[in-house]
Each structure stands twice: as C-alpha cells, then as structure tokens.
Write a protein that holds these residues in place. Structure first.
Motif, mmCIF file in Angstrom:
data_model
loop_
_atom_site.group_PDB
_atom_site.id
_atom_site.type_symbol
_atom_site.label_atom_id
_atom_site.label_comp_id
_atom_site.label_asym_id
_atom_site.label_seq_id
_atom_site.Cartn_x
_atom_site.Cartn_y
_atom_site.Cartn_z
ATOM 1 N N ASP A 24 12.699 -45.504 20.150
ATOM 2 C CA ASP A 24 12.890 -44.042 19.833
ATOM 3 C C ASP A 24 13.543 -42.772 20.911
ATOM 4 O O ASP A 24 13.801 -42.951 21.476
ATOM 5 C CB ASP A 24 11.206 -43.198 19.495
ATOM 6 N N PRO A 25 14.473 -42.104 19.667
ATOM 7 C CA PRO A 25 14.901 -41.115 20.645
ATOM 8 C C PRO A 25 15.160 -39.921 20.911
ATOM 9 O O PRO A 25 15.557 -39.398 21.924
ATOM 10 C CB PRO A 25 16.225 -40.668 19.352
ATOM 11 N N ALA A 26 13.300 -40.044 20.604
ATOM 12 C CA ALA A 26 12.542 -38.791 21.093
ATOM 13 C C ALA A 26 12.056 -39.302 22.399
ATOM 14 O O ALA A 26 11.262 -38.521 23.917
ATOM 15 C CB ALA A 26 11.854 -37.877 20.646
ATOM 16 N N GLN A 27 11.994 -40.281 22.772
ATOM 17 C CA GLN A 27 11.911 -40.647 24.768
ATOM 18 C C GLN A 27 13.390 -41.444 25.257
ATOM 19 O O GLN A 27 13.267 -42.345 24.762
ATOM 20 C CB GLN A 27 10.672 -42.045 24.148
ATOM 21 N N PRO A 28 13.641 -40.157 25.861
ATOM 22 C CA PRO A 28 14.799 -40.619 26.570
ATOM 23 C C PRO A 28 15.343 -42.041 27.554
ATOM 24 O O PRO A 28 16.073 -42.768 27.195
ATOM 25 C CB PRO A 28 15.661 -39.545 27.600
ATOM 26 N N MET A 29 14.117 -42.244 28.115
ATOM 27 C CA MET A 29 14.097 -43.345 29.188
ATOM 28 C C MET A 29 12.561 -44.123 28.979
ATOM 29 O O MET A 29 13.731 -45.067 29.096
ATOM 30 C CB MET A 29 13.557 -42.743 30.726
ATOM 31 N N THR A 30 11.893 -44.060 27.960
ATOM 32 C CA THR A 30 10.378 -45.321 28.225
ATOM 33 C C THR A 30 11.765 -45.694 26.791
ATOM 34 O O THR A 30 10.874 -47.073 26.190
ATOM 35 C CB THR A 30 9.588 -44.780 28.360
ATOM 36 N N GLY A 31 11.880 -45.359 25.984
ATOM 37 C CA GLY A 31 12.255 -45.295 24.288
ATOM 38 C C GLY A 31 12.803 -47.048 24.337
ATOM 39 O O GLY A 31 11.734 -47.377 23.617
ATOM 40 N N VAL A 32 13.876 -47.393 24.861
ATOM 41 C CA VAL A 32 14.196 -48.380 25.112
ATOM 42 C C VAL A 32 12.997 -49.416 25.161
ATOM 43 O O VAL A 32 12.851 -50.915 24.803
ATOM 44 C CB VAL A 32 15.342 -49.002 25.889
ATOM 45 N N TRP A 33 12.213 -49.334 26.061
ATOM 46 C CA TRP A 33 11.332 -50.429 26.794
ATOM 47 C C TRP A 33 10.126 -50.300 26.394
ATOM 48 O O TRP A 33 9.269 -51.591 25.786
ATOM 49 C CB TRP A 33 11.436 -49.382 28.845
ATOM 50 N N GLU A 34 9.619 -49.538 25.096
ATOM 51 C CA GLU A 34 8.554 -49.108 24.243
ATOM 52 C C GLU A 34 8.555 -50.259 23.419
ATOM 53 O O GLU A 34 7.898 -51.210 22.173
ATOM 54 C CB GLU A 34 8.447 -48.290 23.941
ATOM 55 N N SER A 35 9.874 -50.351 22.481
ATOM 56 C CA SER A 35 10.478 -50.771 21.938
ATOM 57 C C SER A 35 10.442 -52.863 22.378
ATOM 58 O O SER A 35 9.969 -53.573 21.898
ATOM 59 C CB SER A 35 12.142 -51.525 21.165
ATOM 60 N N LEU A 36 10.687 -52.967 23.416
ATOM 61 C CA LEU A 36 10.677 -54.333 23.791
ATOM 62 C C LEU A 36 9.985 -54.538 23.947
ATOM 63 O O LEU A 36 9.375 -55.430 23.670
ATOM 64 C CB LEU A 36 11.602 -53.816 25.653
ATOM 65 N N ALA A 37 8.425 -54.241 24.756
ATOM 66 C CA ALA A 37 7.330 -54.419 25.237
ATOM 67 C C ALA A 37 6.318 -54.229 23.474
ATOM 68 O O ALA A 37 5.411 -55.135 23.543
ATOM 69 C CB ALA A 37 6.264 -53.047 25.119
ATOM 70 N N GLY A 38 7.117 -53.857 22.148
ATOM 71 C CA GLY A 38 6.558 -54.271 20.797
ATOM 72 C C GLY A 38 7.572 -55.201 20.121
ATOM 73 O O GLY A 38 6.554 -56.150 18.866
ATOM 74 N N LEU A 39 7.955 -56.059 20.992
ATOM 75 C CA LEU A 39 8.463 -57.649 20.787
ATOM 76 C C LEU A 39 8.264 -58.722 20.903
ATOM 77 O O LEU A 39 7.045 -58.704 21.830
ATOM 78 C CB LEU A 39 10.260 -57.748 21.239
ATOM 79 N N ASP A 40 8.181 -59.587 20.399
ATOM 80 C CA ASP A 40 7.337 -60.441 20.435
ATOM 81 C C ASP A 40 8.529 -61.506 20.761
ATOM 82 O O ASP A 40 9.462 -62.724 20.344
ATOM 83 C CB ASP A 40 6.995 -61.987 18.999
ATOM 84 N N LEU A 41 8.358 -62.225 22.242
ATOM 85 C CA LEU A 41 9.293 -62.643 23.324
ATOM 86 C C LEU A 41 9.787 -63.902 22.406
ATOM 87 O O LEU A 41 10.896 -64.630 22.541
ATOM 88 C CB LEU A 41 9.000 -62.351 24.763
ATOM 89 N N ALA A 42 8.833 -64.734 22.420
ATOM 90 C CA ALA A 42 8.883 -65.952 22.354
ATOM 91 C C ALA A 42 9.715 -65.830 20.615
ATOM 92 O O ALA A 42 10.722 -67.087 20.940
ATOM 93 C CB ALA A 42 7.782 -67.196 22.155
ATOM 94 N N ALA A 43 9.535 -64.759 19.893
ATOM 95 C CA ALA A 43 10.762 -65.600 18.684
ATOM 96 C C ALA A 43 11.667 -64.525 18.304
ATOM 97 O O ALA A 43 12.234 -64.347 17.160
ATOM 98 C CB ALA A 43 9.337 -65.045 17.662
ATOM 99 N N SER A 44 12.059 -64.313 19.756
ATOM 100 C CA SER A 44 13.198 -62.744 19.560
ATOM 101 C C SER A 44 14.596 -63.529 19.751
ATOM 102 O O SER A 44 15.328 -62.584 19.829
ATOM 103 C CB SER A 44 12.620 -61.730 20.491
ATOM 104 N N GLY A 45 13.794 -64.607 20.148
ATOM 105 C CA GLY A 45 15.523 -64.983 21.423
ATOM 106 C C GLY A 45 16.037 -63.896 22.085
ATOM 107 O O GLY A 45 15.275 -64.561 23.096
ATOM 108 N N ARG A 46 17.473 -64.982 22.238
ATOM 109 C CA ARG A 46 17.884 -63.414 23.033
ATOM 110 C C ARG A 46 17.968 -62.061 23.205
ATOM 111 O O ARG A 46 18.451 -61.744 22.222
ATOM 112 C CB ARG A 46 19.760 -64.560 24.014
ATOM 113 N N VAL A 47 17.367 -62.023 24.235
ATOM 114 C CA VAL A 47 16.930 -59.942 24.182
ATOM 115 C C VAL A 47 18.469 -59.214 24.664
ATOM 116 O O VAL A 47 18.287 -59.348 25.978
ATOM 117 C CB VAL A 47 15.537 -59.356 24.025
#
Length: 263
Positions: A222-245
């Motif tokens: 989300d470009p409207a969240q300059p610092m937390t946006g990328v980490w919000e996207s990380l929190a939305g991933l299924d880490l086990a199914a996402s491979g190397r992130v």
C-alpha cells in the motif's frame, strides 16, 4: 547470529487503528502538547496549524504497540517509527519493557524514514545470539499538527506491525541491507536479482519497477503507508507457501535502498 539457522520470522501481524488515541480525549494533554510543540517550533519559524489539536487526532505509539505485545516472554523489543508520537513525554520503548512479558531489553529506531524498520531488523539480527526471542514493532500515525517546512509523506492511516522472531522460524532471516545514497534505477534490480526470491514485496518507493523484477510473484504494498506498507503485505502472506521472500523499499528523500530476505 545464533548457531541455529532456523532463527528468523515466526509470524507477522498488522493492525490499523481507525480512531485517535484514547489519550486524545484528555484536554489537559492537548493543552500541554500545544505548549510543547509551540516551544519546539518557534526557533525554526514554524507554527502549529490552527485547530490541529482541537481535538487531537493522532495516535499514541505506546497505545498502538501495546496491542501487539506477545503473551509469552521475549528477550528483545525494538520499536521503529518515523512520524512523531502524539505523546512525546513518554519513553515508549521503556514503557513497553515494563508491560511486556519477560521485561525485555528494548530501544527505538527513528529518523530513518522508510528505512527505520529495516535498520531495526538488522540490529535485532546482530543481537540474535544472546537475545533470540525478539519482537520488532513498527508504527506510524497519520496526523502531524504543523507544517514541518520540508516535504513529507504522511501515512493515510494509523498502523502498526509486529514481527515475531525466534529460533522456531517459519522463514529464516537470511539478510538485511540498508544502502545509503542510492538510486533505485541503478541498484534495486541488481540487488533483488541476486536474492533469487520467489516472492518480492515492493514498497511504494519501488512500485514502478514491478514489471522488471524477476520473481514468481510480485506484491505491491500500500503506497499510502510509507513505512508499514511493506510489512503489512508480509503479514498477509502464507510464509510456508511463499518460498523465499524479499521485502524491498526505497526512501526517495533520504536515498536509502532497503532489502530484507526471508526463507
């Protein structure tokens, strides 16, 4: 780093806060905040925006972070932020140590723009051998009651993320890089290509490079969240199914290129 190569990200969570802080309802706090900010701004020929504290609309980082604390003890807590808190009189990391299970060692990282959480993550990694159970909390609140006199990008919403790190990781933390004085057009593609990531998360500062990134999946934060946006996207991933992130962002004002690799 600990000997166990499984140390890294166990889980990530994010939360948005649609309302101002509970502290905002305290008229006494608003009056004190007005005096405090006026005294800080006047030497720089800056002033409060009329009506900006009537009522206070910002969020308290202590209140936000407290909602993301774990239920079990940890060894290290690092707070990362960029926009000033509406409760400047509170030492937030010290307060969080007091209320967090395990009473962890804690400190804060600021004045790094979008790089703050990446810098904090890099520091946590250096402490992992002695403080393996760690928590990174990155927070940004969306209200600044004055014109700072320089261009700034405020977030659209009050938001917080928490990265829980330990030796029982779902995705090992393999590297964190914060490069100063960079140009994304020259540096980002080569940096990401070397990571051989399956999933790449790009912050708003790098959204224009999405079609050039070589990965099975590219997620635009989300470009409207300059610092937390990328980490919000990380929190939305299924880490086990996402491979190397790979999580990447660029601060155009400070010219910091930031990349963290998991898995």
């Amino acid at each position: 780093m600990p000997d166990d190569d499984r140390w890294g990200l166990r889980r990530a969570e994010s939360r948005r806060f649609p309302s101002p802080a509970a502290l905002a309802a305290d008229t006494g706090h608003a009056a004190r905040l007005s005096v405090y900010l006026t005294d800080l701004l006047s030497p720089h020929d800056l002033t409060l925006t009329p009506g900006a504290l009537d009522p206070v609309r910002g969020q308290s980082y202590g209140e936000m972070a407290a909602e993301l604390l774990p239920s079990s003890p940890i060894d290290l807590l690092v707070l990362a932020y960029d926009v000033p808190d509406i409760s400047p009189g509170r030492a937030v990391s010290t307060y969080l140590t007091h209320i967090c299970p395990g009473q962890p060692m804690s400190f804060a990282v600021s004045d790094q723009g979008r790089a703050a959480a990446f810098t904090a993550l890099s520091l946590i990694r250096t402490y992992a051998a002695t403080h393996p159970r760690a928590l990174l909390i990155a927070v940004e609140q969306a209200d600044l009651p004055y014109d700072p006199g320089v261009p700034v990008t405020l977030p659209a919403a009050h938001a917080a993320i928490a990265l829980h790190l330990d030796a029982a990781a779902a995705a090992a933390l393999s590297s964190v890089t914060v490069l100063p004085d960079t140009s994304p057009s020259l540096d980002v593609l080569s940096g990401l290509e070397g990571l051989d990531a399956t999933t790449v998360i790009l912050g708003g500062g790098l959204a224009g490079y999405a079609e050039d990134v070589k990965a099975d999946r590219v997620v635009l934060a989300d470009p409207a969240q300059p610092m937390t946006g990328v980490w919000e996207s990380l929190a939305g991933l299924d880490l086990a199914a996402s491979g190397r992130v790979a999580v990447a962002d660029y601060d155009p004002g400070l010219r910091y290129l930031c990349v963290a690799a998991f898995g």
